[in-house]
Each structure stands twice: as C-alpha cells, then as structure tokens.
Design a protein around this motif. Structure first.
Motif, mmCIF file in Angstrom:
data_model
loop_
_atom_site.group_PDB
_atom_site.id
_atom_site.type_symbol
_atom_site.label_atom_id
_atom_site.label_comp_id
_atom_site.label_asym_id
_atom_site.label_seq_id
_atom_site.Cartn_x
_atom_site.Cartn_y
_atom_site.Cartn_z
ATOM 1 N N MET A 30 44.964 43.784 40.383
ATOM 2 C CA MET A 30 45.928 42.810 39.880
ATOM 3 C C MET A 30 46.003 42.926 38.359
ATOM 4 O O MET A 30 44.988 42.809 37.669
ATOM 5 C CB MET A 30 45.503 41.386 40.274
ATOM 6 N N LEU A 31 47.199 43.146 37.855
ATOM 7 C CA LEU A 31 47.379 43.247 36.410
ATOM 8 C C LEU A 31 47.736 41.881 35.846
ATOM 9 O O LEU A 31 48.637 41.212 36.327
ATOM 10 C CB LEU A 31 48.486 44.253 36.089
ATOM 11 N N ILE A 32 47.022 41.482 34.811
ATOM 12 C CA ILE A 32 47.215 40.170 34.203
ATOM 13 C C ILE A 32 47.714 40.359 32.780
ATOM 14 O O ILE A 32 47.132 41.127 32.003
ATOM 15 C CB ILE A 32 45.888 39.383 34.174
ATOM 16 N N PRO A 33 48.813 39.678 32.396
ATOM 17 C CA PRO A 33 49.279 39.784 31.015
ATOM 18 C C PRO A 33 48.246 39.206 30.049
ATOM 19 O O PRO A 33 47.703 38.132 30.282
ATOM 20 C CB PRO A 33 50.567 38.947 31.009
ATOM 21 N N LEU A 34 47.960 39.954 28.995
ATOM 22 C CA LEU A 34 46.950 39.514 28.044
ATOM 23 C C LEU A 34 47.569 38.632 26.977
ATOM 24 O O LEU A 34 48.707 38.808 26.564
ATOM 25 C CB LEU A 34 46.288 40.725 27.384
ATOM 26 N N ILE A 89 28.549 36.400 40.226
ATOM 27 C CA ILE A 89 29.991 36.546 40.428
ATOM 28 C C ILE A 89 30.161 37.258 41.765
ATOM 29 O O ILE A 89 29.601 38.334 41.976
ATOM 30 C CB ILE A 89 30.642 37.379 39.309
ATOM 31 N N PHE A 90 30.917 36.671 42.672
ATOM 32 C CA PHE A 90 31.068 37.270 43.994
ATOM 33 C C PHE A 90 32.368 36.792 44.634
ATOM 34 O O PHE A 90 32.962 35.791 44.224
ATOM 35 C CB PHE A 90 29.878 36.922 44.891
ATOM 36 N N VAL A 138 37.241 34.387 44.116
ATOM 37 C CA VAL A 138 36.155 35.002 43.360
ATOM 38 C C VAL A 138 35.409 33.865 42.675
ATOM 39 O O VAL A 138 36.002 33.096 41.911
ATOM 40 C CB VAL A 138 36.677 36.019 42.328
ATOM 41 N N PHE A 139 34.137 33.748 42.990
ATOM 42 C CA PHE A 139 33.317 32.658 42.474
ATOM 43 C C PHE A 139 32.589 33.111 41.210
ATOM 44 O O PHE A 139 31.924 34.159 41.205
ATOM 45 C CB PHE A 139 32.295 32.217 43.517
ATOM 46 N N GLU A 199 37.446 43.751 39.766
ATOM 47 C CA GLU A 199 36.839 44.631 40.764
ATOM 48 C C GLU A 199 36.742 43.959 42.133
ATOM 49 O O GLU A 199 36.722 44.633 43.159
ATOM 50 C CB GLU A 199 35.430 45.037 40.317
ATOM 51 N N LEU A 200 36.678 42.620 42.131
ATOM 52 C CA LEU A 200 36.446 41.858 43.363
ATOM 53 C C LEU A 200 37.712 41.289 43.987
ATOM 54 O O LEU A 200 37.669 40.740 45.082
ATOM 55 C CB LEU A 200 35.474 40.703 43.073
#
Length: 247
Positions: free
Chosen positions: A1-5, A22-23, A38-39, A77-78
């Motif tokens: 997923m690409l997120i605008p910075l 983190i999982f 994602v926790f 990554e998750l």
C-alpha cells in the motif's frame, strides 16, 4: 500500500519511541470485531489494572526503539489485502501521543486508538487523525489508584471530546465474575448523565478472560447487560481472538 507522505509538523526532526511488538491479526474486541489490523503495541502505562493481559508492555524500557519511518516500513510489510486499519494499543498509547501524531501526519493510515482515556489532553492531539477509538473505562476494582473518582472524571472528559469531534468511538468495560451489577449501573448512569445524548456512545461489556472463569456464572453477564441497558446502548463481546488462539 502506497501512502502519500507529508512533512512532519515538527520541522523534520525525527522522534523515536519504544514499541513492544508489531503484528497482523484479527481484531478480537469491541465494535471492530473481525477486522484485519496491524497492531502496534507501545510500551509503558500510567495505570496498573489487575486484569492486564499485556503486563510486559507496562515496562517503559521493554521492546525496541522505532522512528516514524522504520515503523511505517514494518507496518507496510504486514499489510494484507484484507487490511482495515492500524490498532495503536499498549500499554497506554497516549503516553506516545506526539509520536503517533507525527506518524499519522506523515503516513495517514486509517487507525484505531485503544486507550484508557485517562489523558484527555493527549487525546486531543489525535482527534483529527484517528478514525476509531476504543476507550477502556476502569472500575474501582480494576485499578489501585488513590482517587478513582478523578480517574473517572478524566475518562469522562475524553468521552466528551470524542463525541464533540464526531469520532467513531465506544466505551469498553471489562467485567469479572466478582463485578456487581450495581457497580456497572453506576458507571453507565454516570456516563449517560454526563453526555446526555446516549445515541453518541455505546458500552461494550467484555467478560474477563479466560472464559473458564465464568463457568456456571454466565447468567451474570445477562444481568449486567440488562442493567447497563437501562442507561446506554450495550453489547457483550468476549475476547474472540483468544477463543481462536490468535494474538
């Protein structure tokens, strides 16, 4: 997923914080039950609840240090096709409100804040950035504080703030077999009296785990639900992720 910075509001200074884990898993509590999240579990807590199931995260020195970009890389990554949102949890995530604020300003992912609501000033920093809030209201039997009434007052301030900002939020109340219906009624009535418009908030009654503790006592959950329902919209939801043997 690409997120605008987005440029951090602190002028580019990269802050860091400590995170215990983190999982990715299924949300097993509350009104987002069943959603893939994602926790992000932050370390440190300002309370010491007797039913806490993440006691290691109370230690502010536990876990690994992350900056904002490293956290995003790990989250990215998750992320799976069924991803719904991040859950910022703990410990108490509002102890890390400045870090969360900078993260969501740079990486505007949908987010749930799971908090005890005792730090309304820190909550105010995030009301424009999170979409969901699960607020864990404490009973006197949960927390060994010198002034439980003051704790409740702070939680009420947080509830009012969430309602004012129109955030999709609910109160969670962990009950034990020893919890009395009168205690729950007192909490529900106080919330109702303070917020007045009961359509704005729900109460999720969560029986403490493991559910074996409730053997022969589940009728009490019906009594608690009935009593709380005199004041608020109420749901009774156990920790489903534990029933499924998920994190």
């Amino acid at each position: 997923m690409l997120i605008p910075l987005k440029k951090p509001s602190n002028g580019g200074f990269e802050i860091k914080t400590r995170i215990s884990e983190i999982f990715s898993s299924i949300q097993g509590e509350g009104k987002l039950l069943g959603r893939r999240q994602v926790f992000v579990r932050f370390t440190g807590c300002n309370l010491n609840c007797n039913y806490c199931d993440t006691s290691l995260s109370r230690d502010p020195g536990y876990g690994e240090e992350f900056d904002i970009d490293a956290l995003y890389e790990k989250i990215n990554e998750l992320i799976t096709p069924d991803f719904h949102s991040i859950s910022f949890t703990g410990g108490e995530p509002l102890l890390h409100a400045d870090f969360i604020k900078e993260f969501l300003e740079k990486y505007p992912l949908p987010a749930l804040l799971e908090t005890n609501g005792s730090l309304p000033d820190e909550m105010a920093k995030l009301t424009e950035l999170v979409q969901y809030v699960s607020m864990d209201v404490k009973l006197p039997e949960h927390e060994a504080v010198s002034d439980w009434d003051d704790l409740m007052n702070q939680e009420i301030k947080s509830i009012k703030l969430l309602i004012k900002k129109g955030i999709n939020s609910y109160c969670k109340l962990v009950v034990q077999p020893s919890t009395t219906t009168d205690t729950v009624a007192c909490i529900a009535a106080r919330i109702r009296d303070e917020i007045q418009d009961t359509s704005k908030i729900s109460l999720v009654v969560q029986p403490v785990s493991p559910l074996e503790l409730w053997a022969g006592k589940t009728h009490k959950l019906l009594e608690i639900s009935e009593k709380a329902g005199e004041y608020l919209d109420v749901l009774t939801i156990p920790q489903v992720h534990k029933l499924l043997n998920l994190r």
